[in-house]
Write a protein that holds these residues in place. Sequence first.
Motif, PDB file in Angstrom:
ATOM      1  N   GLY A 138     -26.317 -10.546   6.857  1.00  0.00           N
ATOM      2  CA  GLY A 138     -25.271  -9.708   7.415  1.00  0.00           C
ATOM      3  C   GLY A 138     -25.461  -9.465   8.905  1.00  0.00           C
ATOM      4  N   LYS A 139     -26.720  -9.339   9.331  1.00  0.00           N
ATOM      5  CA  LYS A 139     -26.998  -9.084  10.750  1.00  0.00           C
ATOM      6  C   LYS A 139     -26.760 -10.316  11.615  1.00  0.00           C
ATOM      7  CE  LYS A 139     -31.947 -10.190  10.400  1.00  0.00           C
ATOM      8  NZ  LYS A 139     -33.328  -9.674  10.548  1.00  0.00           N
ATOM      9  N   SER A 140     -26.666 -11.492  10.968  1.00  0.00           N
ATOM     10  CA  SER A 140     -26.531 -12.746  11.719  1.00  0.00           C
ATOM     11  C   SER A 140     -25.206 -12.828  12.478  1.00  0.00           C
ATOM     12  CB  SER A 140     -26.643 -13.948  10.775  1.00  0.00           C
ATOM     13  OG  SER A 140     -27.876 -13.943  10.095  1.00  0.00           O
ATOM     14  N   PHE A 141     -24.180 -12.151  11.986  1.00  0.00           N
ATOM     15  CA  PHE A 141     -22.872 -12.216  12.635  1.00  0.00           C
ATOM     16  C   PHE A 141     -22.960 -11.777  14.093  1.00  0.00           C
ATOM     17  CE2 PHE A 141     -21.672 -12.319   8.224  1.00  0.00           C
ATOM     18  CZ  PHE A 141     -20.516 -13.082   8.202  1.00  0.00           C
ATOM     19  N   ASN A 142     -23.585 -10.636  14.336  1.00  0.00           N
ATOM     20  CA  ASN A 142     -23.640 -10.149  15.715  1.00  0.00           C
ATOM     21  C   ASN A 142     -24.858 -10.642  16.486  1.00  0.00           C
ATOM     22  OD1 ASN A 142     -21.198  -8.743  16.253  1.00  0.00           O
ATOM     23  ND2 ASN A 142     -21.831  -7.183  14.781  1.00  0.00           N
ATOM     24  N   GLN A 143     -25.813 -11.234  15.803  1.00  0.00           N
ATOM     25  CA  GLN A 143     -26.859 -11.959  16.533  1.00  0.00           C
ATOM     26  C   GLN A 143     -26.250 -13.189  17.197  1.00  0.00           C
ATOM     27  OE1 GLN A 143     -29.736 -12.630  13.381  1.00  0.00           O
ATOM     28  NE2 GLN A 143     -31.017 -10.924  14.051  1.00  0.00           N
ATOM     29  N   LEU A 144     -25.331 -13.836  16.486  1.00  0.00           N
ATOM     30  CA  LEU A 144     -24.693 -15.031  17.033  1.00  0.00           C
ATOM     31  C   LEU A 144     -23.690 -14.679  18.127  1.00  0.00           C
ATOM     32  CD1 LEU A 144     -24.609 -18.083  16.848  1.00  0.00           C
ATOM     33  CD2 LEU A 144     -22.836 -17.883  15.090  1.00  0.00           C
ATOM     34  N   THR A 145     -22.912 -13.621  17.939  1.00  0.00           N
ATOM     35  CA  THR A 145     -21.962 -13.242  18.996  1.00  0.00           C
ATOM     36  C   THR A 145     -22.708 -12.882  20.276  1.00  0.00           C
ATOM     37  OG1 THR A 145     -21.920 -10.935  18.214  1.00  0.00           O
ATOM     38  CG2 THR A 145     -20.170 -12.385  17.413  1.00  0.00           C
ATOM     39  N   LYS A 146     -23.869 -12.259  20.144  1.00  0.00           N
ATOM     40  CA  LYS A 146     -24.665 -11.896  21.329  1.00  0.00           C
ATOM     41  C   LYS A 146     -25.125 -13.141  22.070  1.00  0.00           C
ATOM     42  CE  LYS A 146     -28.608  -9.085  22.776  1.00  0.00           C
ATOM     43  NZ  LYS A 146     -29.740  -8.218  22.314  1.00  0.00           N
ATOM     44  N   THR A 147     -25.481 -14.180  21.328  1.00  0.00           N
ATOM     45  CA  THR A 147     -25.910 -15.435  21.947  1.00  0.00           C
ATOM     46  C   THR A 147     -24.793 -16.040  22.794  1.00  0.00           C
ATOM     47  OG1 THR A 147     -27.412 -15.886  20.105  1.00  0.00           O
ATOM     48  CG2 THR A 147     -26.802 -17.758  21.483  1.00  0.00           C
ATOM     49  N   PHE A 148     -23.562 -15.947  22.303  1.00  0.00           N
ATOM     50  CA  PHE A 148     -22.411 -16.473  23.035  1.00  0.00           C
ATOM     51  C   PHE A 148     -21.954 -15.538  24.155  1.00  0.00           C
ATOM     52  CE2 PHE A 148     -21.974 -19.401  19.544  1.00  0.00           C
ATOM     53  CZ  PHE A 148     -21.228 -20.457  20.027  1.00  0.00           C
ATOM     54  N   GLY A 149     -22.329 -14.269  24.062  1.00  0.00           N
ATOM     55  CA  GLY A 149     -21.803 -13.284  25.005  1.00  0.00           C
ATOM     56  C   GLY A 149     -20.450 -12.755  24.563  1.00  0.00           C
ATOM     57  N   ILE A 150     -20.224 -12.757  23.242  1.00  0.00           N
ATOM     58  CA  ILE A 150     -18.967 -12.278  22.675  1.00  0.00           C
ATOM     59  C   ILE A 150     -19.127 -10.812  22.301  1.00  0.00           C
ATOM     60  CG2 ILE A 150     -17.260 -12.652  20.840  1.00  0.00           C
ATOM     61  CD1 ILE A 150     -18.290 -15.487  20.545  1.00  0.00           C
ATOM     62  N   SER A 151     -18.046 -10.064  22.366  1.00  0.00           N
ATOM     63  CA  SER A 151     -18.076  -8.664  21.968  1.00  0.00           C
ATOM     64  C   SER A 151     -18.486  -8.544  20.506  1.00  0.00           C
ATOM     65  CB  SER A 151     -16.704  -8.015  22.180  1.00  0.00           C
ATOM     66  OG  SER A 151     -15.720  -8.677  21.393  1.00  0.00           O
ATOM     67  N   ASN A 152     -19.041  -7.390  20.143  1.00  0.00           N
ATOM     68  CA  ASN A 152     -19.498  -7.181  18.779  1.00  0.00           C
ATOM     69  C   ASN A 152     -18.389  -7.421  17.762  1.00  0.00           C
ATOM     70  OD1 ASN A 152     -22.186  -6.626  19.132  1.00  0.00           O
ATOM     71  ND2 ASN A 152     -22.105  -4.637  18.117  1.00  0.00           N
ATOM     72  N   PHE A 153     -18.757  -8.083  16.680  1.00  0.00           N
ATOM     73  CA  PHE A 153     -17.819  -8.325  15.586  1.00  0.00           C
ATOM     74  C   PHE A 153     -17.851  -7.127  14.647  1.00  0.00           C
ATOM     75  CE2 PHE A 153     -17.285 -10.000  11.181  1.00  0.00           C
ATOM     76  CZ  PHE A 153     -15.945 -10.341  11.277  1.00  0.00           C
ATOM     77  N   PRO A 154     -16.694  -6.534  14.344  1.00  0.00           N
ATOM     78  CA  PRO A 154     -16.668  -5.369  13.459  1.00  0.00           C
ATOM     79  C   PRO A 154     -16.934  -5.744  12.001  1.00  0.00           C
ATOM     80  CG  PRO A 154     -14.421  -5.990  14.055  1.00  0.00           C
ATOM     81  CD  PRO A 154     -15.340  -6.878  14.846  1.00  0.00           C
ATOM     82  N   ILE A 155     -18.110  -5.430  11.525  1.00  0.00           N
ATOM     83  CA  ILE A 155     -18.483  -5.698  10.139  1.00  0.00           C
ATOM     84  C   ILE A 155     -19.061  -4.418   9.555  1.00  0.00           C
ATOM     85  CG2 ILE A 155     -20.731  -6.634  10.875  1.00  0.00           C
ATOM     86  CD1 ILE A 155     -20.582  -8.516   8.429  1.00  0.00           C
ATOM     87  N   THR A 156     -18.617  -4.049   8.370  1.00  0.00           N
ATOM     88  CA  THR A 156     -18.994  -2.767   7.776  1.00  0.00           C
ATOM     89  C   THR A 156     -20.353  -2.862   7.083  1.00  0.00           C
ATOM     90  OG1 THR A 156     -17.984  -3.220   5.618  1.00  0.00           O
ATOM     91  CG2 THR A 156     -16.543  -2.307   7.343  1.00  0.00           C
ATOM     92  N   PRO A 157     -21.013  -1.712   6.877  1.00  0.00           N
ATOM     93  CA  PRO A 157     -22.274  -1.709   6.131  1.00  0.00           C
ATOM     94  C   PRO A 157     -22.121  -2.314   4.733  1.00  0.00           C
ATOM     95  CG  PRO A 157     -22.005   0.372   7.273  1.00  0.00           C
ATOM     96  CD  PRO A 157     -20.714  -0.379   7.438  1.00  0.00           C
TER      97      PRO A 157
END
Length: 228
Positions: A138-157
């Motif tokens: 689940g944490k991989s979604f925003n680890q990858l966006t950070k690598t690209f420099g993309i804004s945080n992806f809204p994903i719920t707990p």
Amino acid sequence: MPYRSLTSDIGVRFSEANTLLNMIKANENSVIPPATEQIEHKILKGLFYISLYACIEYTFNQLTIQTLTLIKEKSVPYNHFDTKFLTIALSSNLQSVRDCNSKSFLEKASDMFYLTESTSVANFDETFINKYLQNVWGKSFNQLTKTFGISNFPITPREITIFNEIVDNRNIVGHGRDLAQTIGSSPKYTDLKSKYDTVFDTINRYISHYESYYTNKEYIKTSSRTSY
């Protein structure tokens, strides 16, 4: 629509998982109390986690390759990239600095930073991120966006928890730590269908998140975007 073909390919993967899900539903409906669920039915539910996880990993791998391929085709010079994208644009240089000996460290490090001001067209490997993508949690979604420099992806707990459960169960079955029938003994069709729907919806939102990033040229400095 630069991501239309990718969305179609990913849809084929999910269609296969959905076919498996329909078989699970049919099996469950065929059990009439007081009869108990057959072992084959439990095995199928355990294997469903592997099928669903395959959709997730395929999406991550292909989404990164597609996005980087599209960006590379723009022939953007290093000095036009947004700073946050330099993790990718300078990836080969970062690896070179990491692997060099102490005698060449300063020179290679300097070369890398000078390159950020270069007017040469950036050259990077569109597949290099995939070398570091293994289990997609689940944490991989925003680890990858950070690598690209993309804004945080809204994903719920709740969504994060579901993705983590899928990875855990896939690993347990896929790596032989337990039997597929053991993992498949607890969930009902409705449980698995809910997980499938959550994954399908989240993945499609994630693709749209990247498509917006690419379309809006967020990987390029604001002052240079009109050139592309």
